[in-house]
Design a protein around this motif. Structure first.
Motif, PDB file in Angstrom:
ATOM      1  N   ASP A  68      -7.346  12.406  12.792  1.00  0.00           N
ATOM      2  CA  ASP A  68      -7.045  11.331  13.269  1.00  0.00           C
ATOM      3  C   ASP A  68      -7.525  10.039  12.283  1.00  0.00           C
ATOM      4  O   ASP A  68      -8.183  10.334  11.470  1.00  0.00           O
ATOM      5  CB  ASP A  68      -7.375  10.955  14.748  1.00  0.00           C
ATOM      6  N   ALA A  69      -6.771   8.862  12.370  1.00  0.00           N
ATOM      7  CA  ALA A  69      -7.191   7.689  11.748  1.00  0.00           C
ATOM      8  C   ALA A  69      -7.321   6.761  12.751  1.00  0.00           C
ATOM      9  O   ALA A  69      -6.628   6.890  13.928  1.00  0.00           O
ATOM     10  CB  ALA A  69      -6.172   7.537  10.749  1.00  0.00           C
ATOM     11  N   VAL A  70      -7.944   5.392  12.143  1.00  0.00           N
ATOM     12  CA  VAL A  70      -7.773   4.196  12.899  1.00  0.00           C
ATOM     13  C   VAL A  70      -7.470   2.911  11.980  1.00  0.00           C
ATOM     14  O   VAL A  70      -7.925   3.064  10.812  1.00  0.00           O
ATOM     15  CB  VAL A  70      -8.852   3.993  13.717  1.00  0.00           C
ATOM     16  N   PHE A  71      -6.632   1.905  12.338  1.00  0.00           N
ATOM     17  CA  PHE A  71      -6.380   0.910  11.748  1.00  0.00           C
ATOM     18  C   PHE A  71      -6.923  -0.271  12.331  1.00  0.00           C
ATOM     19  O   PHE A  71      -7.319  -0.289  13.694  1.00  0.00           O
ATOM     20  CB  PHE A  71      -5.078   0.541  11.502  1.00  0.00           C
ATOM     21  N   PHE A  72      -7.282  -1.376  11.636  1.00  0.00           N
ATOM     22  CA  PHE A  72      -8.055  -2.484  12.036  1.00  0.00           C
ATOM     23  C   PHE A  72      -7.175  -3.697  11.815  1.00  0.00           C
ATOM     24  O   PHE A  72      -6.673  -4.017  10.730  1.00  0.00           O
ATOM     25  CB  PHE A  72      -9.482  -2.585  11.432  1.00  0.00           C
ATOM     26  N   ALA A  73      -7.374  -4.659  12.691  1.00  0.00           N
ATOM     27  CA  ALA A  73      -6.911  -6.018  12.627  1.00  0.00           C
ATOM     28  C   ALA A  73      -8.084  -7.069  12.811  1.00  0.00           C
ATOM     29  O   ALA A  73      -8.612  -6.948  14.007  1.00  0.00           O
ATOM     30  CB  ALA A  73      -5.940  -6.414  13.672  1.00  0.00           C
ATOM     31  N   CYS A  74      -8.168  -7.744  11.873  1.00  0.00           N
ATOM     32  CA  CYS A  74      -9.617  -8.611  11.822  1.00  0.00           C
ATOM     33  C   CYS A  74      -9.096  -9.989  11.719  1.00  0.00           C
ATOM     34  O   CYS A  74      -8.706 -10.509  10.496  1.00  0.00           O
ATOM     35  CB  CYS A  74     -10.682  -8.247  10.856  1.00  0.00           C
ATOM     36  N   LEU A 115      -1.115  -9.053  15.207  1.00  0.00           N
ATOM     37  CA  LEU A 115      -1.035  -7.810  14.089  1.00  0.00           C
ATOM     38  C   LEU A 115      -1.282  -6.809  14.847  1.00  0.00           C
ATOM     39  O   LEU A 115      -0.779  -5.444  14.460  1.00  0.00           O
ATOM     40  CB  LEU A 115      -2.335  -8.192  13.186  1.00  0.00           C
ATOM     41  N   GLY A 116      -2.123  -6.580  15.949  1.00  0.00           N
ATOM     42  CA  GLY A 116      -2.377  -5.218  16.529  1.00  0.00           C
ATOM     43  C   GLY A 116      -1.183  -4.713  17.163  1.00  0.00           C
ATOM     44  O   GLY A 116      -0.995  -3.665  17.111  1.00  0.00           O
ATOM     45  N   ALA A 117      -0.363  -5.663  17.937  1.00  0.00           N
ATOM     46  CA  ALA A 117       0.803  -5.301  18.481  1.00  0.00           C
ATOM     47  C   ALA A 117       1.595  -4.745  17.524  1.00  0.00           C
ATOM     48  O   ALA A 117       2.537  -3.665  17.889  1.00  0.00           O
ATOM     49  CB  ALA A 117       1.269  -6.420  19.229  1.00  0.00           C
ATOM     50  N   ALA A 118       2.077  -5.467  16.431  1.00  0.00           N
ATOM     51  CA  ALA A 118       3.008  -4.910  15.303  1.00  0.00           C
ATOM     52  C   ALA A 118       2.733  -3.519  14.742  1.00  0.00           C
ATOM     53  O   ALA A 118       3.338  -2.743  14.685  1.00  0.00           O
ATOM     54  CB  ALA A 118       2.836  -5.945  14.310  1.00  0.00           C
ATOM     55  N   VAL A 119       1.234  -3.530  14.617  1.00  0.00           N
ATOM     56  CA  VAL A 119       0.807  -2.023  14.102  1.00  0.00           C
ATOM     57  C   VAL A 119       0.813  -0.969  15.143  1.00  0.00           C
ATOM     58  O   VAL A 119       1.359  -0.018  14.836  1.00  0.00           O
ATOM     59  CB  VAL A 119      -0.666  -2.272  13.534  1.00  0.00           C
ATOM     60  N   ARG A 120       0.448  -1.316  16.273  1.00  0.00           N
ATOM     61  CA  ARG A 120       0.968  -0.316  17.243  1.00  0.00           C
ATOM     62  C   ARG A 120       2.295   0.047  17.394  1.00  0.00           C
ATOM     63  O   ARG A 120       2.626   1.332  17.504  1.00  0.00           O
ATOM     64  CB  ARG A 120       0.423  -0.975  18.788  1.00  0.00           C
ATOM     65  N   THR A 121       3.179  -1.038  17.229  1.00  0.00           N
ATOM     66  CA  THR A 121       4.569  -0.491  17.466  1.00  0.00           C
ATOM     67  C   THR A 121       5.000   0.214  16.347  1.00  0.00           C
ATOM     68  O   THR A 121       5.830   1.289  16.265  1.00  0.00           O
ATOM     69  CB  THR A 121       5.492  -1.672  17.501  1.00  0.00           C
ATOM     70  N   ARG A 122       4.532  -0.289  14.963  1.00  0.00           N
ATOM     71  CA  ARG A 122       4.884   0.518  13.754  1.00  0.00           C
ATOM     72  C   ARG A 122       4.330   2.021  13.810  1.00  0.00           C
ATOM     73  O   ARG A 122       5.197   2.954  13.306  1.00  0.00           O
ATOM     74  CB  ARG A 122       4.327  -0.194  12.520  1.00  0.00           C
ATOM     75  N   LEU A 123       3.139   2.062  14.144  1.00  0.00           N
ATOM     76  CA  LEU A 123       2.599   3.618  14.148  1.00  0.00           C
ATOM     77  C   LEU A 123       3.339   4.496  15.338  1.00  0.00           C
ATOM     78  O   LEU A 123       3.493   5.614  15.003  1.00  0.00           O
ATOM     79  CB  LEU A 123       1.141   3.397  14.685  1.00  0.00           C
TER      80      LEU A 123
END
Length: 591
Positions: free
Chosen positions: A392-398, A407-415
């Motif tokens: 697995d992998a994990v992305f970060f919004a800081c 940004l987290g919401a957009a990344v969640r949708t994109r993933l």
């Protein structure tokens, strides 16, 4: 025999063979086979094949008729030869032999093809919307809209609601968008406003003693167009109830929505009541949005402390400066090539972010630029917090909290899309509850209403007088389905002293409240019942059921993105005499 038709174009069956039928409709398609001319005749009910022989004196006239002309044909209904039966048409076993013909209306050369799903472009489609609506796909969606509204109306009446109509010409109110203003001829210098919602009127209906109100309400807001919102006007299922708690409102509308969606779901699964309830703060943390798409299993979590004082200096310094770090899990992404991560990073920058850091979990350890600079125990803590494993992998919004959530919401949708995680063929409903009553306006820094200003604060007057306004929650709630906000609603403030105090916090003096909301505040002083309601959007409901991403596809006569009606040429200039009659002088911007 009726002058136009004995049957509709979707009615004839094998049992009608031998009878004489008269049909009227539009010439949908023509097929010239030399000795025979076939015409597909269409009306709103279906399609019937008509045929004429070259020996007929009517052949030349029918051959000259363009598609989309309106004609009436009369003739015997005959059984088709077995090899010519069309199993895809309900009328496909028969055809009408044309013995008489009358051309009712001739069509000119078409600007768009009606008998095809070929997209002619938005400008042409909206300019000739009446032709666009003849297309089978569009016709079907507009009929779906009508059926949905009929079903809603029936279900609300069955729930004991009474339908009312509220005024269209009314006073301006702070609903969060610009009003459309209508000048008054007999009251120079004064204006009506078109209602952004029937908010105060439905409350007045409750104060008048009617227990359960509903309306398929037109609403008008002067705001920019979006894919899920038409500029200008939209419709909502507006309803209100007396002597109810938040739970009572939920119990009333949940079966209406779930049964409605099941009626038109065509096999898709629908959330059954009771719908999940998610507090606003939890939704913003876990999903980065108060409109979460629950078909997406990814849950965001806070990992700020994992980076505080860590060896990954960029995040560590940001955290010390007040930033937060949100982790967006990407199950299974560890097996993706490096280009997958590079593309997401480029996408995040295009979205306005500084970038998109990530960790890949492999062989019990973390890989990637962040993991190289982050202590192993911190990497392990992130792995455990996100519930991820090897592969697995994990992305970060800081960033600051609101920006990190966006940004987290957009990344969640994109993933969810890129990794194929979105659950198909389902409608996932939820309530978002416990909204903050107030928020800080980012531009002015002043306290402002965050949602509906007429809502009851949790804790009532005491909370308004003793708590920090930014900590006060309201009895406000939204219905969300598949990431689409269907409605906002609230238990209303029915006490004048609470209304005065609530508005004073955002800068309204008592006199201003009485002036701007005189009808409502006056009514509250004469015995108002506790009441509440909501207003699910009709357009968005139909958009979801039709599986359309753009609301203009399910509205009969929408405006374009610039709020223009290309067909009726609105808005338009008016004669100077009319402006003078309304006591209006134009102060136009320079070209």
């Amino acid at each position: 025999m009726h002058p136009y038709r004995t049957h509709s174009c979707g009615e004839l069956r094998l049992s009608h063979a031998g009878a004489t039928a008269r049909l009227s409709g539009w010439v949908h398609r023509k097929r010239d086979h030399g000795q025979l001319l076939f015409i597909d005749l269409r009306d709103t009910f279906g399609l019937t094949q008509c045929v004429i022989d070259v020996s007929s004196p009517l052949f030349a006239e029918l051959e000259a008729v363009r598609v989309e002309s309106v004609i009436t044909v009369t003739g015997p209904v005959v059984e088709r030869d077995p090899e010519t039966v069309n199993p895809n048409l309900p009328t496909g076993e028969v055809e009408v032999r044309v013995a008489a013909l009358e051309v009712r209306s001739r069509a000119e050369v078409l600007p768009l093809q009606v008998n095809s799903d070929e997209d002619a472009g938005e400008e042409i489609r909206l300019r000739y919307r009446y032709l666009d609506l003849r297309r089978e796909k569009m016709h079907r969606k507009i009929l779906l809209r009508s059926r949905v509204i009929s079903s809603i109306r029936r279900r609300m009446i069955e729930q004991g609601f009474t339908e009312f109509q509220t005024p269209i010409l009314t006073a301006s109110s702070p609903e969060g968008a610009r009003d459309y203003l209508v000048p008054s001829r007999i009251h120079p210098g004064k204006f009506y406003a078109l209602p952004q919602a029937p908010q105060m009127f439905k409350q007045l209906i409750m104060i008048a003693g009617f227990d359960r109100y509903f309306q398929i309400a037109p609403c008008f807001r002067d705001e920019d167009s979006r894919a899920d919102r038409s500029p200008g006007e939209f419709y909502q299922l507006d309803f209100e109830m007396s002597f109810v708690t938040q739970d009572d409102v939920f119990a009333a509308i949940e079966p209406v929505l779930s049964d409605l969606f099941e009626e038109f779901a065509e096999g898709r699964q629908v959330t059954r009541p009771p719908f999940p309830r998610i507090p606003y703060a939890e939704a913003m943390l876990k999903y980065g949005s108060d409109k979460p798409d629950l078909r997406n299993p990814i849950g965001i979590c806070d990992v700020t402390e994992a980076f505080r004082g860590s060896g990954f200096g960029i995040f560590a310094r940001a955290v010390e400066g007040g930033a937060v770090v949100r982790a967006i899990p990407a199950p299974g992404a560890g097996a993706r090539p490096r280009s997958f991560f590079d593309k997401l990073n480029d996408w995040a920058r295009a979205e306005g972010a500084a970038g998109l850091g990530y960790i890949i979990f492999e062989d019990g350890a973390g890989k990637g630029p962040i993991a190289k600079n982050l202590e192993p125990e911190r990497v392990q803590g992130i792995k455990e917090a996100t519930g991820l494993g090897d592969g697995d992998a994990v992305f970060f919004a800081c960033d600051k909290e609101k920006a990190a959530a966006r940004l987290g919401a957009a990344v969640r949708t994109r993933l969810g899309d890129d990794l194929g995680l979105i659950e198909p063929d389902v409608f996932r409903f939820c309530w978002i509850v416990d909204y903050p009553m107030y928020e800080l306006d980012e531009e002015s820094g002043r306290v402002a209403f965050s949602h509906n200003p007429f809502s009851m604060p949790q804790g009532g007057l005491e909370a308004l007088e003793t708590q920090d306004p930014l900590t006060i929650k309201a009895y406000q709630y939204d219905i969300v389905c598949n990431g689409v906000e269907l409605s906002s609603g609230a238990i209303r403030n029915h006490l004048p002293e609470v209304m005065y105090k609530a508005f004073s916090i955002v800068g309204y003096a008592q006199e201003e409240v009485e002036e701007r909301f005189s009808g409502l505040i006056s009514a509250l002083k004469f015995g108002a019942p506790p009441h509440g309601g909501s207003a699910p959007g009709i357009d968005r409901i139909v958009m979801l059921l039709a599986d359309e991403p753009n609301i203009r596809e399910i509205v009969a006569f929408p405006m374009n993105q610039r709020a223009e009606d290309l067909m009726m040429h609105a808005p338009a200039e008016v004669p100077s005499e009319r402006l003078k009659e309304l006591y209006i002088k134009l102060d136009l911007p320079p070209d």
